[in-house]
Design an enzyme around this catalytic site. Structure first.
Site, PDB file in Angstrom:
ATOM      1  N   ASP A  16     -31.730  11.107   5.245  1.00 30.49           N
ATOM      2  CA  ASP A  16     -31.456   9.923   6.065  1.00 30.49           C
ATOM      3  C   ASP A  16     -29.953   9.637   6.042  1.00 30.49           C
ATOM      4  OD1 ASP A  16     -32.066   7.878   7.750  1.00 30.49           O
ATOM      5  OD2 ASP A  16     -33.131   6.647   6.291  1.00 30.49           O
ATOM      6  N   THR A  69     -37.087   2.664   3.140  1.00 26.73           N
ATOM      7  CA  THR A  69     -37.424   3.762   4.063  1.00 26.73           C
ATOM      8  C   THR A  69     -37.847   5.009   3.292  1.00 26.73           C
ATOM      9  OG1 THR A  69     -35.886   2.910   5.706  1.00 26.73           O
ATOM     10  CG2 THR A  69     -36.466   5.234   5.907  1.00 26.73           C
ATOM     11  N   HIS A  78     -24.050   5.134  12.263  1.00 28.26           N
ATOM     12  CA  HIS A  78     -25.421   4.892  12.727  1.00 28.26           C
ATOM     13  C   HIS A  78     -25.410   4.639  14.235  1.00 28.26           C
ATOM     14  CE1 HIS A  78     -29.628   4.024  12.099  1.00 28.26           C
ATOM     15  NE2 HIS A  78     -29.478   3.095  13.020  1.00 28.26           N
ATOM     16  N   GLY A 104     -33.712   1.147  -0.039  1.00 30.30           N
ATOM     17  CA  GLY A 104     -34.527   2.265  -0.527  1.00 30.30           C
ATOM     18  C   GLY A 104     -35.927   2.259   0.084  1.00 30.30           C
ATOM     19  N   LYS A 108     -41.069   5.208  12.354  1.00 26.82           N
ATOM     20  CA  LYS A 108     -40.893   4.059  11.451  1.00 26.82           C
ATOM     21  C   LYS A 108     -40.898   2.773  12.263  1.00 26.82           C
ATOM     22  CE  LYS A 108     -36.626   2.900   9.559  1.00 26.82           C
ATOM     23  NZ  LYS A 108     -35.474   3.239   8.721  1.00 26.82           N
ATOM     24  N   ASP A 134      -7.924 -18.100  -5.646  1.00 24.66           N
ATOM     25  CA  ASP A 134      -8.642 -18.705  -4.516  1.00 24.66           C
ATOM     26  C   ASP A 134      -9.212 -17.650  -3.564  1.00 24.66           C
ATOM     27  OD1 ASP A 134      -6.389 -17.659  -3.401  1.00 24.66           O
ATOM     28  OD2 ASP A 134      -5.576 -19.539  -2.656  1.00 24.66           O
TER      29      ASP A 134
HETATM   30  C1  R5P Z   1     -31.894   2.820   9.809  1.00 28.67           C
HETATM   31  O1  R5P Z   1     -32.767   3.053  10.607  1.00 28.67           O
HETATM   32  C2  R5P Z   1     -31.248   3.845   8.953  1.00 28.67           C
HETATM   33  O2  R5P Z   1     -31.279   5.111   9.545  1.00 28.67           O
HETATM   34  C3  R5P Z   1     -31.842   3.908   7.555  1.00 28.67           C
HETATM   35  O3  R5P Z   1     -33.134   4.489   7.624  1.00 28.67           O
HETATM   36  C4  R5P Z   1     -31.932   2.563   6.936  1.00 28.67           C
HETATM   37  O4  R5P Z   1     -30.760   1.838   7.120  1.00 28.67           O
HETATM   38  C5  R5P Z   1     -32.251   2.676   5.461  1.00 28.67           C
HETATM   39  O5  R5P Z   1     -32.324   1.386   4.920  1.00 28.67           O
HETATM   40  P1  R5P Z   1     -33.289   1.036   3.725  1.00 28.67           P
HETATM   41  O6  R5P Z   1     -32.896   1.879   2.548  1.00 28.67           O
HETATM   42  O7  R5P Z   1     -33.035  -0.446   3.475  1.00 28.67           O
HETATM   43  O8  R5P Z   1     -34.692   1.280   4.173  1.00 28.67           O
END
Ligand code: R5P
Length: 302
Positions: A217, A225, A125, A223, A191, A33
């Protein structure tokens, strides 16, 4: 002192070795469960280190950590130190829409209510919340693997051919420090997040270049970004690409980026590309904390 991992996690073994501490596992099973069953495989010492990344299935991993911490105390531990290489929920750090949960703050309350006495994490973050001490009452250390990433870059690349790129404002301090340590040039892009799966990258202020780019990053999730960054830099003439991330959260996202270039990550989240070991970052900081050296000195190490 013993280091326990829930579930077995190679980074935990490395940290234990560097601390000269015994490593042991926690048996975790799920009933039909979906209720959790948890058992410490060995006797719990007065000081216990629990290593648990809150990646990939953050809710399950969190419940495992809560149950482990409270069970460790129930079994006689006086101090529970949580090593959480990837601290989830940090991106929801404000109420964007009326009625929303501020997840970063709620997580802090849950971990503190779980009787965790100190927390160590890696490159959380931090954006609108500037430091974990703003939301945690227990000692909460945000460590950084800039040194490890800089060493990796120096070993593999030439400064004449490669530059470092941060894809957004949030990456500024991190990439700038890697640039300072490694001696590689860097620049930071802008961004705009359109949705959880869509972003737009702006390179308008940059001059065309024939160099190669190492994009760095903190997180790889969808992916998007990294892919959008590569596409925009290609338009400017950049030739080759390489991506380095601290926390690799999705195999699916990784595969998408790999269609464009090679990716490596740290072992904060174990994966086939976790090539940058961060055990030393944790073991040094924990040693300093346990020997009660000033916290300032931990910062100086990194
Ligand atoms: C957010 O601003 C973080 O620094 C990363 O750039 C972000 O979380 C990357 O996420 P994703 O791969 O979905 O673009």
């Amino acid at each position: 002192m013993k280091v326990f991992a829930c579930p077995a996690f190679s980074l935990a073994k490395k940290i234990a070795k560097k601390l000269n501490a015994k490593f042991s596992g926690i048996e975790i099973k799920y009933f039909p469960d979906n209720e959790i069953y948890l058992r410490f495989k060995e006797r719990v010492d007065e000081e216990v280190i629990l290593v648990q990344s809150l990646a990939k299935k953050p809710n399950e991993r969190l419940v495992e950590l809560i149950f482990s911490s409270l069970t460790a105390k129930d079994l006689g531990a006086r101090k529970v130190i949580a090593v959480i290489p990837y601290l989830a929920y940090m991106r929801q750090d404000k109420r964007f829409k009326k009625g929303e949960c501020i997840s970063a703050r709620v997580l802090a309350e849950i971990l503190q209510a779980s009787e965790i006495d100190a927390l160590f994490t890696l490159n959380p973050h931090l954006h609108r919340i500037k430091s974990l001490s703003e939301i945690y009452r227990i000692p909460a250390f945000e460590l950084s693997c800039e040194g490890e990433i800089a060493k990796y870059i120096q070993k593999k690349f030439s400064k004449d051919e490669w530059v470092l790129v941060g894809p957004d404002i949030e990456s500024t301090n991190f990439v700038r420090r890697i640039s300072r340590i490694s001696g590689f040039d860097h620049f930071i892009l802008r961004k705009r997040r359109i949705s959880s799966k869509k972003v737009k990258i702006f390179v308008s202020k940059l001059k065309p270049s024939k160099k190669n780019a190492i994009i760095i990053d903190d997180i790889l999730s969808t992916g998007e970004t990294l892919i959008k960054t590569i596409k925009e830099l290609k338009k400017l003439g950049f030739r080759k690409f390489f991506c380095i991330v601290v926390h690799l959260l999705s195999e699916k996202g990784l595969k998408k980026v790999e269609k464009f270039c090679k990716v490596v990550s740290t072992n904060s989240v174990p994966s086939r590309v976790s090539k940058i070991d961060v055990s030393e970052v944790f073991s040094l900081a924990i040693k300093r904390y346990l020997t009660e050296k000033p916290i300032r000195e931990i910062d100086e190490l990194f």
